[in-house]
Motif scaffolding. Sequence first.
Motif, short mmCIF file in Angstrom:
data_model
loop_
_atom_site.label_atom_id
_atom_site.label_comp_id
_atom_site.label_asym_id
_atom_site.label_seq_id
_atom_site.Cartn_x
_atom_site.Cartn_y
_atom_site.Cartn_z
N SER A 168 -11.88 5.00 -11.46
CA SER A 168 -13.01 4.19 -10.99
C SER A 168 -12.54 3.03 -10.13
O SER A 168 -13.18 2.69 -9.13
N ILE A 169 -11.42 2.42 -10.50
CA ILE A 169 -10.89 1.31 -9.72
C ILE A 169 -10.42 1.78 -8.35
O ILE A 169 -10.61 1.10 -7.35
N HIS A 170 -9.82 2.96 -8.31
CA HIS A 170 -9.35 3.51 -7.03
C HIS A 170 -10.51 3.97 -6.15
O HIS A 170 -10.39 3.96 -4.92
N HIS A 171 -11.61 4.39 -6.77
CA HIS A 171 -12.78 4.86 -6.03
C HIS A 171 -13.95 3.93 -6.35
O HIS A 171 -14.85 4.27 -7.12
N ARG A 172 -13.90 2.74 -5.78
CA ARG A 172 -14.86 1.70 -6.13
C ARG A 172 -16.06 1.62 -5.18
O ARG A 172 -16.83 0.66 -5.24
N GLU A 173 -16.22 2.63 -4.32
CA GLU A 173 -17.32 2.58 -3.37
C GLU A 173 -18.67 2.54 -4.09
O GLU A 173 -19.57 1.81 -3.67
N PHE A 174 -18.79 3.30 -5.18
CA PHE A 174 -20.07 3.38 -5.87
C PHE A 174 -20.44 2.06 -6.54
O PHE A 174 -21.48 1.48 -6.27
N TRP A 175 -19.57 1.58 -7.43
CA TRP A 175 -19.98 0.43 -8.23
C TRP A 175 -19.84 -0.90 -7.51
O TRP A 175 -20.66 -1.79 -7.67
N ALA A 176 -18.81 -1.07 -6.67
CA ALA A 176 -18.62 -2.35 -5.99
C ALA A 176 -19.68 -2.55 -4.90
O ALA A 176 -20.31 -3.61 -4.80
N TYR A 177 -19.89 -1.54 -4.08
CA TYR A 177 -20.88 -1.66 -3.01
C TYR A 177 -22.29 -1.77 -3.58
O TYR A 177 -23.12 -2.52 -3.07
N ALA A 178 -22.57 -1.03 -4.66
CA ALA A 178 -23.90 -1.07 -5.26
C ALA A 178 -24.25 -2.45 -5.78
O ALA A 178 -25.39 -2.91 -5.67
N VAL A 179 -23.26 -3.13 -6.35
CA VAL A 179 -23.51 -4.49 -6.87
C VAL A 179 -23.86 -5.44 -5.74
O VAL A 179 -24.83 -6.21 -5.83
N TRP A 180 -23.07 -5.40 -4.67
CA TRP A 180 -23.36 -6.28 -3.55
C TRP A 180 -24.72 -5.94 -2.93
O TRP A 180 -25.48 -6.83 -2.55
N LEU A 181 -25.07 -4.68 -2.86
CA LEU A 181 -26.36 -4.28 -2.32
C LEU A 181 -27.50 -4.78 -3.19
O LEU A 181 -28.54 -5.23 -2.68
N ASP A 182 -27.32 -4.72 -4.52
CA ASP A 182 -28.34 -5.23 -5.44
C ASP A 182 -28.57 -6.73 -5.21
O ASP A 182 -29.72 -7.19 -5.17
N ILE A 183 -27.49 -7.49 -5.08
CA ILE A 183 -27.61 -8.94 -4.89
C ILE A 183 -28.25 -9.25 -3.54
O ILE A 183 -29.17 -10.08 -3.43
N THR A 214 -30.20 -7.38 -1.70
CA THR A 214 -31.60 -6.97 -1.69
C THR A 214 -32.47 -7.95 -2.47
O THR A 214 -33.60 -8.26 -2.06
N ARG A 215 -31.94 -8.45 -3.54
CA ARG A 215 -32.70 -9.37 -4.40
C ARG A 215 -33.00 -10.69 -3.71
O ARG A 215 -34.08 -11.25 -3.87
N TYR A 216 -32.06 -11.19 -2.91
CA TYR A 216 -32.22 -12.53 -2.35
C TYR A 216 -32.49 -12.56 -0.84
O TYR A 216 -32.63 -13.64 -0.28
N ARG A 217 -32.58 -11.41 -0.21
CA ARG A 217 -32.65 -11.43 1.25
C ARG A 217 -33.95 -12.04 1.77
O ARG A 217 -34.00 -12.51 2.91
N ARG A 218 -35.02 -12.02 0.99
CA ARG A 218 -36.30 -12.55 1.46
C ARG A 218 -36.53 -14.00 1.02
O ARG A 218 -37.60 -14.56 1.26
N THR A 219 -35.56 -14.60 0.37
CA THR A 219 -35.70 -15.99 -0.06
C THR A 219 -35.12 -16.93 0.99
O THR A 219 -34.32 -16.52 1.84
#
Length: 262
Positions: free
Chosen positions: A11-26, A28-33
Motif C-alpha cells: 500500500s505504501i509503494h502504491h499510494r495513488e489510491f489512498w493518498a490522492y483520495a484524501v487530498w481530493l476529499d479535502i 472538494t470539501r473546502y473548495r467552495r468556501t
Amino acid sequence: MKGVLRDMRSSIHHREFWAYAVWLDIATRYRRTRLGVGWLLLPPLAYVLGIGYLYSHMMGGSPGTFIPHLGFGYILWRLSIQTMTESADVFAMHQAFIMDGRTRFTDFILRTFAKSFLFFMVGLLVVVTIVLMVSPTNPAWLLTLAFTLPVLFLNILWMSIIISLFGARFPDTKEMIGTILIFGFLLTPILWDASMVPPETIRGLVMRFNPFFHLIEFVRAPALGAMPEATTLYAIGAMSVFGWVMAAFLYRRYARFVPLWI
C-alpha cells in the motif's frame, strides 16, 4: 506478521489510491468556501488559544505553561480518536471497492490514517508556532518529535487495523468506540496535568491504565522539556510489540472474511 506487513508495504509503494483520495476529499470539501483549506487552521488555533487561556486562569497556572500542554494534548488526542472512530466503519464505507475486487485492506486503513494525519500536521504547525511564541520552552526539545511521533503513528495504525476488523464484523463498534472515547477524554491529562493525580493514589493508578495517557505523554513530555514516567516508557514498548503481534494475527486470520461481513 507477513500478511499485514506485506499488504502495508504494498500500500505504501502504491499510494495513488489512498493518498490522492484524501487530498481530493479535502479539496472538494473546502473548495467552495472563502478561506478554502485555511479552515483547517482555525479549529486548533481557536481551541488552543481560547480554551488554553481560559483554563490556565481557572487552574491558577501560567498561560505560557498550560497552553503548550493543552495544545499538544489536543492535537494528539484528535489524531487518535479521528483515526479510530473512522476505522470502525472504513470497510463498510468502501464496500463498492471491496466487492469490485480491491482486497488489499490496508489501502482503506491508510486512507483513514492519512486524512487524520493531514489534520494533525496542520494542527502541529499551529501548536509549534504558539509554543515558540508564548512558552519559555527550549526549541531544541521540539526535535524529539522526530523520534516520538513515528512510535505514536505505529501504535495508532495497529489499533486502527484491529478496530477496522471488529467494525466489519460488528456494526455497533463505532458507537461503542465513541462511548469509550468520551470517558477516555476525561481520564486523559489534556485539560489537566498528570501531576495532579500522583501514581500512588487510586485515581492515579486508574489513569495510568489508560493507553492514551501513555501515548500522549510519550510525545508531549519530551517536546516540552520533561522526561516521561518510567511506566510510560514500559507501556509504550509493550503496546508497540504486543499490539502489532495481535493486529498481524487478527488480520491474517480474519481479513479474508471482510467481504462476507460487510
